[in-house]
Design a protein around this motif. Sequence first.
Motif, PDB file in Angstrom:
ATOM      1  N   LEU A  76       0.844  -1.195   0.000  1.00  0.00           N
ATOM      2  CA  LEU A  76       0.000   0.000   0.000  1.00  0.00           C
ATOM      3  C   LEU A  76       0.881   1.248   0.000  1.00  0.00           C
ATOM      4  O   LEU A  76       1.903   1.311   0.700  1.00  0.00           O
ATOM      5  N   SER A  77       0.491   2.211  -0.816  1.00  0.00           N
ATOM      6  CA  SER A  77       1.241   3.475  -0.867  1.00  0.00           C
ATOM      7  C   SER A  77       0.253   4.639  -0.851  1.00  0.00           C
ATOM      8  O   SER A  77      -0.956   4.425  -0.732  1.00  0.00           O
ATOM      9  N   PHE A  78       0.770   5.835  -0.998  1.00  0.00           N
ATOM     10  CA  PHE A  78      -0.070   7.026  -0.817  1.00  0.00           C
ATOM     11  C   PHE A  78      -0.118   7.920  -2.062  1.00  0.00           C
ATOM     12  O   PHE A  78       0.891   8.038  -2.772  1.00  0.00           O
ATOM     13  N   ALA A  79      -1.256   8.526  -2.278  1.00  0.00           N
ATOM     14  CA  ALA A  79      -1.367   9.542  -3.328  1.00  0.00           C
ATOM     15  C   ALA A  79      -0.295  10.599  -3.073  1.00  0.00           C
ATOM     16  O   ALA A  79      -0.061  10.984  -1.925  1.00  0.00           O
ATOM     17  N   GLY A  80       0.382  11.018  -4.136  1.00  0.00           N
ATOM     18  CA  GLY A  80       1.432  12.027  -3.990  1.00  0.00           C
ATOM     19  C   GLY A  80       2.787  11.449  -3.619  1.00  0.00           C
ATOM     20  O   GLY A  80       3.759  12.189  -3.458  1.00  0.00           O
ATOM     21  N   ALA A 104       4.958   1.248  -9.117  1.00  0.00           N
ATOM     22  CA  ALA A 104       3.586   0.899  -8.735  1.00  0.00           C
ATOM     23  C   ALA A 104       3.190   1.588  -7.424  1.00  0.00           C
ATOM     24  O   ALA A 104       2.011   1.652  -7.088  1.00  0.00           O
ATOM     25  N   THR A 105       4.172   2.109  -6.685  1.00  0.00           N
ATOM     26  CA  THR A 105       3.879   2.826  -5.432  1.00  0.00           C
ATOM     27  C   THR A 105       4.114   4.332  -5.579  1.00  0.00           C
ATOM     28  O   THR A 105       4.036   5.074  -4.601  1.00  0.00           O
ATOM     29  N   THR A 106       4.426   4.759  -6.801  1.00  0.00           N
ATOM     30  CA  THR A 106       4.680   6.176  -7.096  1.00  0.00           C
ATOM     31  C   THR A 106       3.425   6.792  -7.703  1.00  0.00           C
ATOM     32  O   THR A 106       2.846   6.221  -8.626  1.00  0.00           O
ATOM     33  N   HIS A 107       3.002   7.953  -7.175  1.00  0.00           N
ATOM     34  CA  HIS A 107       1.749   8.545  -7.667  1.00  0.00           C
ATOM     35  C   HIS A 107       1.863  10.062  -7.665  1.00  0.00           C
ATOM     36  O   HIS A 107       1.100  10.761  -6.980  1.00  0.00           O
ATOM     37  N   THR A 108       2.865  10.570  -8.344  1.00  0.00           N
ATOM     38  CA  THR A 108       2.996  12.019  -8.399  1.00  0.00           C
ATOM     39  C   THR A 108       2.490  12.510  -9.758  1.00  0.00           C
ATOM     40  O   THR A 108       1.337  12.891  -9.875  1.00  0.00           O
ATOM     41  N   PRO A 148       2.569  -0.659 -18.089  1.00  0.00           N
ATOM     42  CA  PRO A 148       1.707  -1.558 -17.316  1.00  0.00           C
ATOM     43  C   PRO A 148       2.111  -1.536 -15.848  1.00  0.00           C
ATOM     44  O   PRO A 148       3.273  -1.291 -15.527  1.00  0.00           O
ATOM     45  N   SER A 149       1.154  -1.749 -14.959  1.00  0.00           N
ATOM     46  CA  SER A 149       1.459  -1.677 -13.539  1.00  0.00           C
ATOM     47  C   SER A 149       0.710  -2.759 -12.763  1.00  0.00           C
ATOM     48  O   SER A 149       0.128  -3.671 -13.357  1.00  0.00           O
ATOM     49  N   LEU A 150       0.745  -2.663 -11.463  1.00  0.00           N
ATOM     50  CA  LEU A 150       0.105  -3.651 -10.589  1.00  0.00           C
ATOM     51  C   LEU A 150      -1.070  -2.999  -9.887  1.00  0.00           C
ATOM     52  O   LEU A 150      -1.008  -1.810  -9.533  1.00  0.00           O
ATOM     53  N   ASP A 151      -2.138  -3.766  -9.665  1.00  0.00           N
ATOM     54  CA  ASP A 151      -3.318  -3.232  -8.985  1.00  0.00           C
ATOM     55  C   ASP A 151      -3.044  -3.207  -7.483  1.00  0.00           C
ATOM     56  O   ASP A 151      -3.418  -4.123  -6.758  1.00  0.00           O
ATOM     57  N   TRP A 152      -2.358  -2.187  -7.037  1.00  0.00           N
ATOM     58  CA  TRP A 152      -2.005  -2.036  -5.628  1.00  0.00           C
ATOM     59  C   TRP A 152      -2.739  -0.817  -5.069  1.00  0.00           C
ATOM     60  O   TRP A 152      -2.943   0.177  -5.772  1.00  0.00           O
ATOM     61  N   PRO A 153      -3.108  -0.869  -3.766  1.00  0.00           N
ATOM     62  CA  PRO A 153      -3.940   0.196  -3.200  1.00  0.00           C
ATOM     63  C   PRO A 153      -3.185   1.509  -2.948  1.00  0.00           C
ATOM     64  O   PRO A 153      -2.004   1.504  -2.586  1.00  0.00           O
ATOM     65  N   VAL A 154      -3.895   2.601  -3.136  1.00  0.00           N
ATOM     66  CA  VAL A 154      -3.333   3.950  -2.971  1.00  0.00           C
ATOM     67  C   VAL A 154      -4.209   4.742  -2.007  1.00  0.00           C
ATOM     68  O   VAL A 154      -5.367   5.016  -2.309  1.00  0.00           O
ATOM     69  N   VAL A 203       3.398  -1.463   3.863  1.00  0.00           N
ATOM     70  CA  VAL A 203       3.008  -0.082   3.572  1.00  0.00           C
ATOM     71  C   VAL A 203       4.298   0.710   3.423  1.00  0.00           C
ATOM     72  O   VAL A 203       5.198   0.597   4.268  1.00  0.00           O
ATOM     73  N   ILE A 204       4.407   1.468   2.339  1.00  0.00           N
ATOM     74  CA  ILE A 204       5.585   2.325   2.169  1.00  0.00           C
ATOM     75  C   ILE A 204       5.163   3.779   2.234  1.00  0.00           C
ATOM     76  O   ILE A 204       4.133   4.154   1.668  1.00  0.00           O
ATOM     77  N   VAL A 205       5.964   4.565   2.940  1.00  0.00           N
ATOM     78  CA  VAL A 205       5.591   5.970   3.132  1.00  0.00           C
ATOM     79  C   VAL A 205       6.851   6.824   3.286  1.00  0.00           C
ATOM     80  O   VAL A 205       7.859   6.365   3.832  1.00  0.00           O
ATOM     81  N   GLU A 206       6.790   8.026   2.770  1.00  0.00           N
ATOM     82  CA  GLU A 206       7.863   9.002   2.991  1.00  0.00           C
ATOM     83  C   GLU A 206       7.578   9.767   4.280  1.00  0.00           C
ATOM     84  O   GLU A 206       6.430  10.195   4.477  1.00  0.00           O
ATOM     85  N   PRO A 207       8.560   9.997   5.120  1.00  0.00           N
ATOM     86  CA  PRO A 207       8.334  10.816   6.324  1.00  0.00           C
ATOM     87  C   PRO A 207       7.840  12.213   5.959  1.00  0.00           C
ATOM     88  O   PRO A 207       7.012  12.791   6.659  1.00  0.00           O
ATOM     89  N   ILE A 208       8.345  12.744   4.847  1.00  0.00           N
ATOM     90  CA  ILE A 208       7.786  13.961   4.238  1.00  0.00           C
ATOM     91  C   ILE A 208       7.698  13.665   2.748  1.00  0.00           C
ATOM     92  O   ILE A 208       8.706  13.328   2.122  1.00  0.00           O
ATOM     93  N   GLN A 209       6.499  13.743   2.174  1.00  0.00           N
ATOM     94  CA  GLN A 209       6.382  13.513   0.723  1.00  0.00           C
ATOM     95  C   GLN A 209       7.146  14.597  -0.012  1.00  0.00           C
ATOM     96  O   GLN A 209       6.770  15.777   0.047  1.00  0.00           O
TER      97      GLN A 209
END
Lengths: 376, 376
Positions: free
Chosen positions: B86-90, B101-105, B114-120, B165-171
């Motif tokens: 799971l990753s985050f918008a932005g 697949a976890t990048t959404h900028t 092509p990508s993977l159906d992973w949750p955002v 879950v992958i997350v940046e401490p500051i996007q």
Amino acid sequence: MINRPALGVFPGEDQPKRVHSVVSQIAPCLPKINLMMCGACANEQAFKNVFIAYQRKKRGKKDFTDEEKHTAVINQPPGAPNLCILSFAGAFHGRTTGALATTHTKFIHKIDFPSLDWPVAHFPLYKYPLGEHERENAVEDKKSLAQVEDLIATYNKKDTPVAGVIVEPIQSEGGNNEASPKYFQELQKIVKKNNAYLVFDEVQTGGGGTGKFWCHEYFDLPVPPDAVTFSKKFCLGGYFHSDELTPDKPFRVFNTWMGDPGKVIMLETIIRVMREQDLLDNVQEAGARLKCGLFELEEEFSEIMNSVRGPGTFLAFNIVKPELRDTVLQKLLQKGVLCGGCGDLGIRFRPALIFQKHHAEIVLDKLREVLKEVNC
Amino acid sequence: MINRPALGVFPGEDQPKRVHSVVSQIAPCLPKINLMMCGACANEQAFKNVFIAYQRKKRGKKDFTDEEKHTAVINQPPGAPNLCILSFAGAFHGRTTGALATTHTKFIHKIDFPSLDWPVAHFPLYKYPLGEHERENAVEDKKSLAQVEDLIATYNKKDTPVAGVIVEPIQSEGGNNEASPKYFQELQKIVKKNNAYLVFDEVQTGGGGTGKFWCHEYFDLPVPPDAVTFSKKFCLGGYFHSDELTPDKPFRVFNTWMGDPGKVIMLETIIRVMREQDLLDNVQEAGARLKCGLFELEEEFSEIMNSVRGPGTFLAFNIVKPELRDTVLQKLLQKGVLCGGCGDLGIRFRPALIFQKHHAEIVLDKLREVLKEVNC
């Protein structure tokens, strides 16, 4: 050498010149180069160039739609379309998600990792000596090519078109599996006929070990492949590609590092030394001596050793059983000869380019000793 | 420095010592390190550690089944299971297939691939100044955390469990978007409750720019995250991880290079100089001066500038319109001040660690000049 600049953002003034100097000396008839740090990244990014070109052909001069822009960001079609890369059983193309989806050697490389439903075709498995098995090997070629055609048709039909095909000129990790020039000429035809792109992964075969700079030079292709990826002997990673595979917009294939300038300086020097010392000729000569000796050993120890194969010093042979193969590798190492295993039965040579005839003699002597020991 | 050995296969005698010296000096309370060459590869390989640990928990002490071994090689479940991260918008986590697949900028990073159906999930978008928007920002935290829980439930239910879950401490790329320590504490709780693993991507935030070596040190987490990835300021890539994330068998997370020993020497030196010159303190001081000046400018030019934010020199502010933001960046550059854009409105600072108070004064003077020019 003591800094790692963000080349993607700030290429030094001399970086384009250095890169151009590399391109002009070793490019496999392909005008463009993109530098990365490893073979997996080279393949990953080459796939992107393939996907971009494939979709551009489909889209024509139209711009991206808003729906494409919106869905791309959340991994959904049509922005993230169902496209695939066809690869071969026994292939090794790296260990990042996209590259790993085209890798099919050992389960331990892949188990527990989610992947992509991409097609995997049979790769020819030849019998040796080649001269005595022309008919069977031609059947292998046909079997593989027919499967490639079938899989392309199947995946196109289920709306996951094959945008590209990636193949090693010699399957290395998978067992030093060769296929004939004719096979690769036919493969290229099939790929072109289906509007897809052909990527040669020369991560192991590139850089001189086969006696040519690029192994696919042996295949007399009527036109160059669409992309050629490299790493290992080059000390960095990257790929050459055609004008058609050039992205139409900036930042589509991009990262912070875009290689490493220190490694480009090393590559320049590698190329210069290869030329000054005629290392490709040296590989051909040393390889011929080694291969000749291997043929003799294969005859002498035919109960346990067979299938001597390969060009230059990029040679391999089989030992009849996996456990015995591992024993031979172990015993060679104890005598100071470092070889690698490949496939279930293969033993492969990967000497440096400065490996010479007299080194070949030493290797052959040690190998004879080992084969005698294990053949008791 | 003038060679690139295949560290995965032949680590030099001093390589383990050097790596250990790095680990012992900067490890974020995590015992293990794995070296790569870039941030994308660090994230890709960290995902593998996550998937391995997740499946091991599920499998217990049983060995792989034959079906798993067979299907893994051809990209099919159960060997290549439907798991996701799971990753985050932005978010920005890199540009290889798994990382992407976890990048959404920006769509331009992803379109046609092509990508993977992973949750955002939604990432909190705070209003500034923080002190004046506590209520709204707490609502943002809740909204994001509720979505994380919902998505984990949804994906678990559709048989694509969330392993990590992958997350940046500051996007960073996404707009220097911060979230509160409380948010990250809650996020860690949710991840743990769901038997998943938490990966902090400190590729941009790690290495001192925030005034601490790791940005997540600001979050007072009761226990360390499961993995922390890095690159950029470290001049190579890699990740720290817990014992639980250690693969149980060799060659599961592996490649030829496993980093670059020359870069480890550079990293050792970077760490030494940071300590000798108290660079973290310097960042805190210079950052405090710069931030204070930005607050003043924000007040002076409140019609066009707002949302000053960030720790250390890892600072950003917004300009009210995207085109005006680009003009400000351009004009700053003409005056010799290099800033970056992030998100739609953000301007971010990423000075070197040796950036000092008097540099901050220069930057603030130039920025005031630019803001005056564009505010006419």
